[in-house]
Structure formats: C-alpha cells, structure tokens
Design a protein around this motif. Structure first.
Motif, PDB file in Angstrom:
ATOM      1  N   LYS A 138       0.817  -1.209   0.000  1.00 24.47           N
ATOM      2  CA  LYS A 138       0.000   0.000   0.000  1.00 24.47           C
ATOM      3  C   LYS A 138       0.848   1.255   0.000  1.00 24.47           C
ATOM      4  O   LYS A 138       0.502   2.257  -0.636  1.00 24.47           O
ATOM      5  CB  LYS A 138      -0.918   0.017   1.228  1.00 24.47           C
ATOM      6  N   SER A 139       1.935   1.254   0.748  1.00 21.47           N
ATOM      7  CA  SER A 139       2.827   2.413   0.807  1.00 21.47           C
ATOM      8  C   SER A 139       4.203   1.959   1.252  1.00 21.47           C
ATOM      9  O   SER A 139       4.366   0.826   1.733  1.00 21.47           O
ATOM     10  CB  SER A 139       2.291   3.482   1.770  1.00 21.47           C
ATOM     11  N   ARG A 141       7.893   3.391   3.265  1.00 26.05           N
ATOM     12  CA  ARG A 141       8.522   4.424   4.085  1.00 26.05           C
ATOM     13  C   ARG A 141       9.993   4.085   4.299  1.00 26.05           C
ATOM     14  O   ARG A 141      10.342   2.927   4.515  1.00 26.05           O
ATOM     15  CB  ARG A 141       7.847   4.512   5.467  1.00 26.05           C
ATOM     16  N   ASP A 155       2.095   4.299  12.432  1.00 19.97           N
ATOM     17  CA  ASP A 155       1.369   4.768  11.250  1.00 19.97           C
ATOM     18  C   ASP A 155       1.193   3.649  10.225  1.00 19.97           C
ATOM     19  O   ASP A 155       0.130   3.521   9.592  1.00 19.97           O
ATOM     20  CB  ASP A 155       2.109   5.944  10.608  1.00 19.97           C
ATOM     21  N   ALA A 156       2.236   2.838  10.046  1.00 21.35           N
ATOM     22  CA  ALA A 156       2.154   1.731   9.088  1.00 21.35           C
ATOM     23  C   ALA A 156       1.113   0.716   9.531  1.00 21.35           C
ATOM     24  O   ALA A 156       0.340   0.193   8.707  1.00 21.35           O
ATOM     25  CB  ALA A 156       3.521   1.062   8.953  1.00 21.35           C
ATOM     26  N   THR A 158      -1.540   1.298  11.350  1.00 17.10           N
ATOM     27  CA  THR A 158      -2.842   1.922  11.130  1.00 17.10           C
ATOM     28  C   THR A 158      -3.258   1.801   9.666  1.00 17.10           C
ATOM     29  O   THR A 158      -4.406   1.458   9.350  1.00 17.10           O
ATOM     30  CB  THR A 158      -2.816   3.397  11.547  1.00 17.10           C
ATOM     31  N   GLU A 159      -2.313   2.072   8.786  1.00 11.78           N
ATOM     32  CA  GLU A 159      -2.617   1.992   7.359  1.00 11.78           C
ATOM     33  C   GLU A 159      -2.895   0.554   6.927  1.00 11.78           C
ATOM     34  O   GLU A 159      -3.789   0.299   6.111  1.00 11.78           O
ATOM     35  CB  GLU A 159      -1.467   2.567   6.541  1.00 11.78           C
ATOM     36  N   SER A 162      -6.496  -0.364   7.923  1.00 18.99           N
ATOM     37  CA  SER A 162      -7.562   0.488   7.397  1.00 18.99           C
ATOM     38  C   SER A 162      -7.984  -0.017   6.026  1.00 18.99           C
ATOM     39  O   SER A 162      -7.152  -0.300   5.168  1.00 18.99           O
ATOM     40  CB  SER A 162      -7.091   1.941   7.304  1.00 18.99           C
ATOM     41  N   VAL A 168       2.081  -2.998   4.262  1.00 16.63           N
ATOM     42  CA  VAL A 168       2.746  -1.698   4.255  1.00 16.63           C
ATOM     43  C   VAL A 168       4.238  -1.922   4.493  1.00 16.63           C
ATOM     44  O   VAL A 168       4.616  -2.711   5.357  1.00 16.63           O
ATOM     45  CB  VAL A 168       2.153  -0.764   5.331  1.00 16.63           C
ATOM     46  N   ALA A 194      -8.904   3.441  10.085  1.00 16.16           N
ATOM     47  CA  ALA A 194      -9.652   4.611   9.629  1.00 16.16           C
ATOM     48  C   ALA A 194     -11.074   4.212   9.273  1.00 16.16           C
ATOM     49  O   ALA A 194     -11.317   3.143   8.708  1.00 16.16           O
ATOM     50  CB  ALA A 194      -8.955   5.236   8.419  1.00 16.16           C
TER      51      ALA A 194
END
Length: 559
Positions: A138-139, A141, A155-156, A158-159, A162, A168, A194
């Motif tokens: 998904k993303s 970092r 943060d990872a 959470t993503e 969600s 991630v 989220a």
C-alpha cells in the motif's frame, strides 16, 4: 558501528524500538529470515517476547505472515534483509496486496551513507529498494532516524488495518538499527483503523434500486469476509429474497445450504445466466474480475451496485453505482435502511420464485456434472471434505484440487484460504504454517490443512524444515499428477497438446521423512481415511496421492 563484528553491542538500539513498538501494538509473532543489514532487528528480538518463525525462503515468509493474518484476523509481521531477501519476498506480498491482507513489512537497508549511491563492494544494494515494493504494498517508508521508528511503525500498522487493508512497507538502514539510542523504551502504541462508511446519498439510491427490483441477486466477494459483513448479508438476502453466490474469496460469507444460496459455482454458466438475468446485481467486495465474471463471459443485463473499499476496483470492469466503503459498514447501512418487507416489486424470476430458481439452478449444475466423466474427481473432493473437521481452516495452492474447491467446497465454520488474489504458486503450505502459528497464539485448535499439487509443492518444499523445526500441526496433502496439471489442461484444450508441463519430481514421501516429517502415499480412494488419521496426529505430516484429476466443463457436456 555499522557492521557485524565491530565490538560489543549496546543493550538498546534502533532494533529495540522496532520490536518494542510492534509488541505495544499487539504483535506476538514475526516471520522472516535474518540478514546482514538486519542483524539489529534480530539482536533486539532476543530481548523481546515476540516469537520468531524463520522460513527458508523469503517469499514463503511472506506467505506465512499472510496465512497468520488470514487465520487470526491480526496483522502479519515480516522482517526482511536487504536487496535479494527483500526482492524474493515480492511474490508473496503480491498475493497479500491483491487479497487485502494486513501486514507490516520491516526491511533492512544499506547504511545511510550508502543510500542513493553506487558504492563499490556494498552487498545487497539496490538503487531504490522501496520502488521494488511499490507494486505490491500500500505504501513505502524509509526511516532515517531512530527517533522516528515508533511513530512510523504505528502509522504503518494503522494503514495496514484500514480498509482496503494490505501490506505496508518500512525500511530502516543498517546503522539506524544498530546504533545506540537515547529514545526511551516504547511504553504504548495505538493504531485504529480509519473509518470507511458509505456516503448517505449512495445508500439511499441503492435502497431505491433494491426496493424496486424484481430479480435482485447478490455476489459476495472476499471483501464481505474481510469486512465481517456476514450478518447483514444474510439479513439483506432474506429481506430481498435474493439469490447469493460467493466467490472463492467470499466462500463462507453466506450459509452453504440456505434456500437462497447458489453456493460457489461461480464458474458454471448456469450460475452466470442467473446473474446476467438479475435486474439489480449487488456486488459486495469483488472487482467482478476474471474468476467472478466467469472469465469475462458474464454480460449482466440489469443495473449493478458495487461496494468495495478499494476505489480502483469500483467500475473497473462494469458500469455500476459504485459505493466506496468497507463492506461491513455498507451492508449494515443498507440493511438498516431497507424495511423488513420492502414495499416494492415482489421477486419473480419469470414466474419462478427465487428459492425455486436456486434449487433448479443447483440441480442443473449437478446434472451437468453427472453427464461428465468425473466420478474420480467428485469422490476425491467429497472424501477430502468429509475428512476435514467443520471448523478446520484450509489453505489451497493454485492446483486442480483448489480449482474444484473454489466451486464445490463447503467452508462451513472453517475458513477457506486460497491464492486466487494474485494466482501465484507456493502459497498453500507456508500459508498453513502461518495459520497454525497464529491459531496457537489465540489458544485455538491449531491443526490446519494445506493442499498443493506436485508442481506448486516444489515452490515451498524447503519449508518442511520450518514445520519440523517448530513442530507445527500442519497436514500437507500433495496431489501428484506429474506436472502442472491445470496448465496441461489449458494447453491441451487450446492447442491439442501440452508443452513443458511435465515435471521430474522427488519421492515426496521419502523427502518428507528425510526432514523428520511423517509421510505416507495412498491411493485416491483411500485419501479420506488417510486424512482423518493425519489430522488426528501430533505435529506435522504429509499425505501424497498420485492421481490425475480433470476439471469439470462449465459450459458444455464433454463427449
């Protein structure tokens, strides 16, 4: 201090911040393989309560983390080394990404001073390692300072959870993992998914369509299960008296023997014809992709309502009233807005009540199967189903047995997991390893079943060492037909002959025994008894069946 062998290590380093944050977020287990640049992670693991399960190949570590998440509903955690190790994981991550499995992937990286530079002699270096993961996560970092580790991992996480959930990617340079830190130990971390509710006006419009529908039907895809939408799916189907078919990923979302259940015969043209005839087709958690559309042969004549958390999926294959939302939240909203007895059209499939239509359609499917020479295949699948306890989770590779199971397997209360998201080989056995580990962490019965063909089994054969090392309760059924069976069928059908599908393979029984894993070879008619015994045993075991299974013909009767 940037490399191994450079003296005594501090008690706390950047690796400690990683494992402390993961533990604070609720992680219990990490999958992966150690590597030179990742030693700080593994040094920190020795000071943590996290359990580490080491696979033998990184893509199998990714499949295992995926299976852990599918079996438990928790986030899978994967530790990777730099360069070759990171790249080898990508096939496993593609499956997790395609299927929406939440994972946090922590990859090591070369030291900070080597980033973006071609330094002679630096092992494992890639020009841009994150870019390699961009298509399957998904993303991505890059963490360049130890103080940023806890927040980045939070943060990872959470993503990852969600919707649409998925893996991630985080990467941390070697020296950031190894250098001493002044950041205090992580005491708490919080990650909340989220919110992803449907838009009010779209719910109202969908209710208007459904209320006026004379022939509503529902496709329940994998997003239905991921969104835990089963109660509202059942309620909606009964209010609308709508036939429901589950995709392979959605298998188990709707009761198999319900009077409105078309089960999972998504690849049969009789099912396709019902869906084409619906005047409103509610598609939940599915892209209407290759398998669900019966290989793009389905041509719906009615209007489509499509619910999915992934915006790229909406209307990607068919025009629809697209509702971007978590399936559970969307179906709950639809169910709340739809009255118990909708004031509108009475379901009527050209003079046939929907319950009778479902019964007739399933009977036609069975009649088609009866007219084909499939006694071996149908008995084989029935014997496997009978031998597996109702609540046992099963993991299927891309093999003819799985293609059959997509349609005929009644998931009951045990979850069904297959690799149809990306369609790669090698998922079944390592996925089951992760599932067994995860179920044990939750105090649940951990025995699971993996099903592979001889071709796909070779992708993960090295994990016999893993299952033995950890004494995991995994039963591995290998259906050995001497080659890539489904590709053999495809080529024979298309070209009249198969090329490069026949395989030399080992004696799977003797090979498993060489790892200390009990194994036996049985005839196809004895598979049920063999599985019952294997599933009742302790630790890992293997059952090998030498047989050639054929696929059913979904559109015509074979001569």
């Amino acid at each position: 201090m940037t490399g191994p062998g450079s003296g005594a290590r501090p008690r706390r380093n950047g690796g400690d911040l990683v494992v402390e944050t993961l533990a604070a977020l609720g992680a219990t287990t990490v999958f992966g393989i150690p590597g030179q640049h990742a030693l700080g992670l593994f040094d920190a693991l020795s000071r943590s309560a996290l359990r580490f399960v080491s696979s033998r190949v990184e893509n199998n570590s990714a499949f295992a983390a995926d299976g852990f998440s599918r079996a438990t509903g928790e986030v899978g955690v994967l530790f990777l080394s730099t360069g070759p190790g990171a790249l080898t994981s990508l096939a496993g991550l593609q499956e997790a990404y395609a299927t929406g499995v939440p994972m946090v992937v922590v990859a090591s990286q070369v030291p900070l001073e080597g980033l973006g530079a071609r330094r002679k002699g630096m092992l494992h270096q890639l020009d841009d390692q994150k870019a390699s993961a961009a298509n399957v996560t998904k993303s991505q970092r890059l963490i360049q300072h130890a103080s940023g580790i806890p927040s980045a991992i939070q943060d990872a996480w959470t993503e990852a959870i969600s919707s649409p959930a998925g893996p991630v990617w985080i990467e941390i340079p070697q020296n950031v993992l190894l250098d001493p830190v002044i950041v205090p130990p992580v005491e708490d971390a919080l990650a909340e998914a989220a919110d992803n509710p449907p838009r009010t006006e779209l719910v109202k419009e969908a209710v208007r369509w459904l209320t006026a529908a004379e022939r509503p039907a529902i496709i329940a895809g994998g997003g239905t299960r991921r969104g835990r939408a089963e109660p509202w799916l059942l309620s909606l189907a009964e209010k609308l008296r709508a036939p429901v078919v589950c995709t392979p990923g959605g298998k188990g979302a709707f009761p198999w023997n319900h009077e409105l259940s078309l089960q999972s015969w998504i690849e049969d043209r009789y099912t396709t014809e019902v869906l084409e005839d619906a005047d409103v087709l509610l598609v939940v958690g599915s892209s209407l992709g290759e398998v669900t559309s019966n290989y793009f042969t389905m041509e719906p004549r009615g209007r489509i309502i499509q619910i999915d958390a992934e915006p790229r999926v909406l209307e990607s294959n068919r025009p629809a009233l697209g509702i971007r939302a978590d399936a559970g939240q969307a179906l709950q909203a639809l169910d709340a807005a739809l009255p118990a007895a909708p004031d509108g059209a009475v379901p009527d499939w050209h003079g046939v009540p929907p319950e009778a239509l479902v019964k007739q359609t399933l009977a036609r499917i069975q009649a088609r199967l009866d007219a084909q020479d499939l006694a071996l295949e149908r008995k084989f699948m029935a014997d496997v189903r009978e031998a597996v306890p109702d609540d046992m989770q099963t993991f299927w590779d891309m093999t003819i047995s799985a293609y059959w199971a997509w349609s005929c397997w009644d998931a009951r209360s045990g979850q069904f997991h297959s690799a149809q998201g990306a369609g790669g080989l090698g998922f079944g056995f390592p996925g089951a390893i992760g599932g067994a580990v995860g179920l044990a962490t939750q105090g649940l019965p951990a025995r699971v079943l993996a099903v592979s063909g001889d071709g796909s089994a070779m992708y993960s054969i090295s994990e016999l060492a893993t299952v033995r090392q950890h004494n995991l309760p995994v039963t591995w059924l290998i259906v050995d037909d001497g080659g890539y069976g489904i590709l053999r069928e495809y080529m024979e059908h298309a070209f009249g002959k198969a090329t490069a599908t026949e395989l030399a393979r080992p004696d799977f029984v003797r090979l498993a025994e060489s790892f200390g894993v009990p194994a036996r070879r049985v005839k196809p008619e004895d598979v049920g008894e063999a599985l019952r015994e294997a599933l009742a045993a302790e630790g890992p075991n293997v059952v090998v069946v030498n047989t050639l299974l054929k696929m059913f013909a979904p559109t015509h009767i074979q001569p």
